[in-house]
Scaffold this motif. Structure first.
Motif, PDB file in Angstrom:
ATOM      1  N   VAL A  70       9.902   0.931 -13.626  1.00 49.51           N
ATOM      2  CA  VAL A  70       8.859   1.464 -14.511  1.00 49.51           C
ATOM      3  C   VAL A  70       7.491   1.304 -13.862  1.00 49.51           C
ATOM      4  CG1 VAL A  70       7.788   1.262 -16.788  1.00 49.51           C
ATOM      5  CG2 VAL A  70      10.258   0.898 -16.537  1.00 49.51           C
ATOM      6  N   PRO A  71       6.673   2.390 -13.832  1.00 47.27           N
ATOM      7  CA  PRO A  71       7.013   3.748 -14.269  1.00 47.27           C
ATOM      8  C   PRO A  71       7.964   4.407 -13.276  1.00 47.27           C
ATOM      9  CG  PRO A  71       4.822   3.725 -13.284  1.00 47.27           C
ATOM     10  CD  PRO A  71       5.267   2.299 -13.345  1.00 47.27           C
ATOM     11  N   PRO A  72       8.766   5.389 -13.733  1.00 44.62           N
ATOM     12  CA  PRO A  72       9.753   6.036 -12.846  1.00 44.62           C
ATOM     13  C   PRO A  72       9.112   7.091 -11.955  1.00 44.62           C
ATOM     14  CG  PRO A  72       9.893   6.954 -15.044  1.00 44.62           C
ATOM     15  CD  PRO A  72       8.871   5.851 -15.126  1.00 44.62           C
ATOM     16  N   ASP A  73       8.147   6.665 -11.182  1.00 43.53           N
ATOM     17  CA  ASP A  73       7.340   7.577 -10.364  1.00 43.53           C
ATOM     18  C   ASP A  73       7.524   7.243  -8.887  1.00 43.53           C
ATOM     19  OD1 ASP A  73       5.473   9.152  -9.136  1.00 43.53           O
ATOM     20  OD2 ASP A  73       3.738   8.372 -10.227  1.00 43.53           O
ATOM     21  N   PRO A  74       8.221   8.088  -8.127  1.00 45.02           N
ATOM     22  CA  PRO A  74       8.486   7.780  -6.712  1.00 45.02           C
ATOM     23  C   PRO A  74       7.230   7.637  -5.865  1.00 45.02           C
ATOM     24  CG  PRO A  74       9.855   9.610  -7.473  1.00 45.02           C
ATOM     25  CD  PRO A  74       8.842   9.359  -8.528  1.00 45.02           C
ATOM     26  N   ILE A  75       6.124   8.302  -6.254  1.00 46.60           N
ATOM     27  CA  ILE A  75       4.916   8.249  -5.423  1.00 46.60           C
ATOM     28  C   ILE A  75       3.878   7.264  -5.955  1.00 46.60           C
ATOM     29  CG2 ILE A  75       5.240  10.573  -4.500  1.00 46.60           C
ATOM     30  CD1 ILE A  75       3.110  11.541  -6.485  1.00 46.60           C
ATOM     31  N   LYS A  76       4.297   6.377  -6.863  1.00 50.45           N
ATOM     32  CA  LYS A  76       3.418   5.317  -7.341  1.00 50.45           C
ATOM     33  C   LYS A  76       3.338   4.227  -6.280  1.00 50.45           C
ATOM     34  CE  LYS A  76       1.270   3.444 -11.027  1.00 50.45           C
ATOM     35  NZ  LYS A  76       0.235   4.131 -11.819  1.00 50.45           N
ATOM     36  N   VAL A 133       3.253   0.677  -4.767  1.00 49.40           N
ATOM     37  CA  VAL A 133       3.923  -0.533  -5.236  1.00 49.40           C
ATOM     38  C   VAL A 133       2.924  -1.589  -5.712  1.00 49.40           C
ATOM     39  CG1 VAL A 133       5.348  -2.466  -4.454  1.00 49.40           C
ATOM     40  CG2 VAL A 133       6.001  -0.138  -3.890  1.00 49.40           C
ATOM     41  N   MET A 134       1.733  -1.601  -5.140  1.00 48.44           N
ATOM     42  CA  MET A 134       0.735  -2.606  -5.524  1.00 48.44           C
ATOM     43  C   MET A 134       0.332  -2.488  -6.987  1.00 48.44           C
ATOM     44  SD  MET A 134      -2.617  -1.024  -3.565  1.00 48.44           S
ATOM     45  CE  MET A 134      -3.715  -2.323  -4.117  1.00 48.44           C
ATOM     46  N   TYR A 135       0.576  -1.344  -7.611  1.00 51.05           N
ATOM     47  CA  TYR A 135       0.194  -1.146  -9.005  1.00 51.05           C
ATOM     48  C   TYR A 135       1.329  -1.438  -9.978  1.00 51.05           C
ATOM     49  CZ  TYR A 135      -3.864   1.167  -6.976  1.00 51.05           C
ATOM     50  OH  TYR A 135      -5.007   1.444  -6.259  1.00 51.05           O
ATOM     51  N   LEU A 136       2.481  -1.855  -9.486  1.00 56.78           N
ATOM     52  CA  LEU A 136       3.607  -2.182 -10.351  1.00 56.78           C
ATOM     53  C   LEU A 136       3.534  -3.636 -10.787  1.00 56.78           C
ATOM     54  CD1 LEU A 136       6.626  -0.498  -8.521  1.00 56.78           C
ATOM     55  CD2 LEU A 136       5.086   0.508 -10.202  1.00 56.78           C
ATOM     56  N   LEU A 169       0.811  -1.218   0.000  1.00 59.53           N
ATOM     57  CA  LEU A 169       0.000   0.000   0.000  1.00 59.53           C
ATOM     58  C   LEU A 169       0.845   1.268   0.000  1.00 59.53           C
ATOM     59  CD1 LEU A 169      -2.864  -1.007   2.457  1.00 59.53           C
ATOM     60  CD2 LEU A 169      -3.061  -0.659   0.003  1.00 59.53           C
ATOM     61  N   LEU A 170       2.142   1.130   0.304  1.00 58.28           N
ATOM     62  CA  LEU A 170       3.021   2.285   0.323  1.00 58.28           C
ATOM     63  C   LEU A 170       3.604   2.550  -1.068  1.00 58.28           C
ATOM     64  CD1 LEU A 170       4.990   1.936   3.687  1.00 58.28           C
ATOM     65  CD2 LEU A 170       2.877   3.186   3.229  1.00 58.28           C
ATOM     66  N   THR A 171       4.199   3.710  -1.231  1.00 53.57           N
ATOM     67  CA  THR A 171       4.766   4.111  -2.519  1.00 53.57           C
ATOM     68  C   THR A 171       6.155   3.517  -2.728  1.00 53.57           C
ATOM     69  OG1 THR A 171       5.820   6.070  -1.594  1.00 53.57           O
ATOM     70  CG2 THR A 171       3.531   6.313  -2.361  1.00 53.57           C
ATOM     71  N   VAL A 172       6.659   3.703  -3.947  1.00 62.03           N
ATOM     72  CA  VAL A 172       8.034   3.305  -4.261  1.00 62.03           C
ATOM     73  C   VAL A 172       9.004   4.022  -3.320  1.00 62.03           C
ATOM     74  CG1 VAL A 172       9.851   3.441  -6.013  1.00 62.03           C
ATOM     75  CG2 VAL A 172       7.516   2.817  -6.689  1.00 62.03           C
ATOM     76  N   LYS A 173       8.780   5.303  -3.098  1.00 58.49           N
ATOM     77  CA  LYS A 173       9.632   6.104  -2.209  1.00 58.49           C
ATOM     78  C   LYS A 173       9.642   5.542  -0.789  1.00 58.49           C
ATOM     79  CE  LYS A 173       7.849  10.020  -0.856  1.00 58.49           C
ATOM     80  NZ  LYS A 173       7.636   9.781   0.598  1.00 58.49           N
TER      81      LYS A 173
END
Length: 515
Positions: free
Chosen positions: A403-409, A411-414, A358-362
């Motif tokens: 990919v995508p190179p989005d720090p606030i994406k 992780v569940m959507y990768l 649920l958390l972001t890549v960052k």
């Protein structure tokens, strides 16, 4: 882009499935761009491509997990809508997803027949019948376990086979397998491939997604290649001779000259040592690894490799044994102790142990370096240095090509492979001296595998030590300076890079198993 009308056929005269001009877009990502495929009765169709190419998305649209934006699905000659997995099963389309999806607190038999229970919902008489069916089904998959035990007590490999059994329990005409062998050792994977061949012989069609191209080529009649959401190539293995490098080139649109780009690195002194490590799963394990060295650890499913790694980092308690780092004895009672000492661990199961989905890549990347990026601490609360945090994250995204190179994406959507890269990013951000990599290239496409192996070279050049745990024997042989073989929780053989052969390693792994 390929046109479905131009594609060749399988064993039957008419396709049982046509997915025509399928489009799917997620926020900021066009996952599928007019993809068209056909599947004929009693044929195995391979579907390959890099992470993010759209393979899993296509299967999820077919099986009702996702809704298509545009396009048509023709099943058994009729245009159909598939709004849910339940509808897909009713139509005769089974699905074995990439990630383990079991109800952990239910028994194996309940998981196999979930949604298909008899009206009396497992009365004593019905339960007995279902148990017998489940037992026979699991036995046909080479898994002889008690179907009444809860799913949470199974190993990853056993859980995967239960998911296969769940699909086979339905009278389906087509089964879509998404990376079904990723959690299996060589023997178990070959057994599953033989099951696919038997399904084909019985007239059941198979769509097989795998990053192990050699596996796909060994069973598939035809192979479709996806790249960046589009269909870019089709190969009929019954009519043409196809080289694996040709398929890989179509997947990644660039040459991959070396699958295992091992570089010669000067090996230094011993940096990490384990002596007589033992618990209920690990039996008197002793080994060492030196600066600049990649130590490979191989074993078939149940050998105890993962259990050993988890005992080292304090995730599992040890009964006895000693651990030395840079010549000093250290105590590791929990994973945070290992992190603070500079021992990093990439887990086999990224979703369970490696990420907070649920958390972001960052947020995931900097979990291991929170002390480093704290700017101010006030009692229980602390303030993060946002600029420093973002610098670390952007460096990791660029280095690992996330990919995508989005720090606030979130992780569940990768994709699965990009989730694995985020776990690696967290590990690298901690600047560990010793890295324990448990199946680091599992579920990752060919191009990314090479990138990660090159990263391993760079890390050992910096003087770090790597313990590489892998079920892929070519990876172990291609990247390791020394190789240890485990069986039943013990180290049973050791080989130098020069003396190791596939035959020697497999013989050691199998011969030491209890009869």
């Amino acid at each position: 882009m390929y046109n479905v009308d131009d594609q060749t056929g399988g064993q039957g005269d008419r396709p049982i499935l046509i997915m025509n001009n399928i489009w799917k877009e997620f926020p900021g990502v066009k996952a599928l761009k007019g993809v068209s495929i056909k599947v004929y009765e009693g044929e195995i169709v391979g579907l390959v491509g890099e992470n993010g190419a759209g393979k899993s998305t296509l299967l999820k649209i077919l099986t009702g997990v996702y809704k298509k934006d545009k396009g048509e699905i023709i099943w058994l000659g009729k245009s159909v809508e598939i709004p849910s997995p339940h509808v897909a099963l009713d139509l005769g389309i089974g699905y074995v997803p990439q990630e383990i999806e079991l109800a952990w607190n239910l028994s194996v038999v309940e998981n196999i027949f979930l949604g298909r229970e008899r009206k009396r919902l497992f009365s004593r008489k019905d339960l007995s019948k279902e148990l017998e069916k489940a037992k026979n089904l699991l036995k046909s998959l080479g898994l002889e376990i008690d179907p009444s035990i809860k799913a949470k007590y199974l190993s990853v490999a056993q859980q995967q086979l239960v998911m296969v059994a769940r699909a086979l329990a339905h009278k389906v005409k087509l089964i879509a397998f998404d990376e079904p062998t990723s959690a299996l050792g060589p023997r178990e994977a070959e057994h599953l491939l033989s099951i696919m061949r038997k399904l084909k012989e019985n007239g059941v069609s198979v769509i097989f997604v795998s990053h192990r191209i050699e596996e796909v080529m060994s069973v598939a009649d035809r192979i479709y290649v996806l790249r960046d959401g589009a269909l870019v190539a089709e190969y009929d293995l019954r009519k043409q001779k196809v080289d694996m490098k040709e398929i890989i080139k179509a997947m990644i649109a660039r040459e991959v000259k070396e699958f295992f780009p091992k570089e010669k690195v000067e090996i230094g002194d011993v940096i990490f040592e384990v002596r007589n490590l033992s618990n209920d799963k690990v039996k008197d394990v002793s080994f060492y690894v030196r600066r600049g060295e990649i130590l490979g650890i191989f074993g078939i499913v149940g050998a105890g490799r993962t259990e050993m790694a988890q005992t080292i980092i304090g995730y599992r308690p040890k009964k006895r044994g000693e651990i030395y780092l840079e010549g000093k004895k250290v105590e590791i009672k929990k994973p945070i102790d290992a992190i603070k000492l500079g021992i990093g661990y990439l887990p086999e199961d990224r979703r369970l142990l490696g990420l907070i989905l649920l958390l972001t890549v960052k947020d995931n990347t900097t979990l291991s370096v929170l002390d480093e990026i704290r700017r101010l601490k006030l009692g229980m609360f602390s303030k993060i240095d946002g600029k420093k945090e973002m610098e670390i994250v952007r460096e990791m995204i660029k280095e690992l090509r996330i990919v995508p190179p989005d720090p606030i994406k979130r992780v569940m959507y990768l994709s699965g492979g990009n989730q694995q890269k985020v776990v690696l990013a967290k590990l690298l951000a901690s600047r560990a001296k010793v890295l324990i990599l448990d199946e680091p290239t599992r579920g990752i496409d060919v191009g990314a595998k090479v990138e990660i192996r090159k990263l391993m070279n760079r890390l050992v050049k910096e003087g770090k030590a790597i313990i590489l745990i892998s079920s892929e024997l070519p990876e172990i042989m291609g990247m390791s300076d020394r190789i240890l073989v485990m069986s039943s929780g013990r180290i049973v053989a050791e080989f130098t890079r020069e003396e190791a052969t596939e035959e020697k390693i497999m013989e050691a792994a199998i011969a030491a198993r209890p009869k």
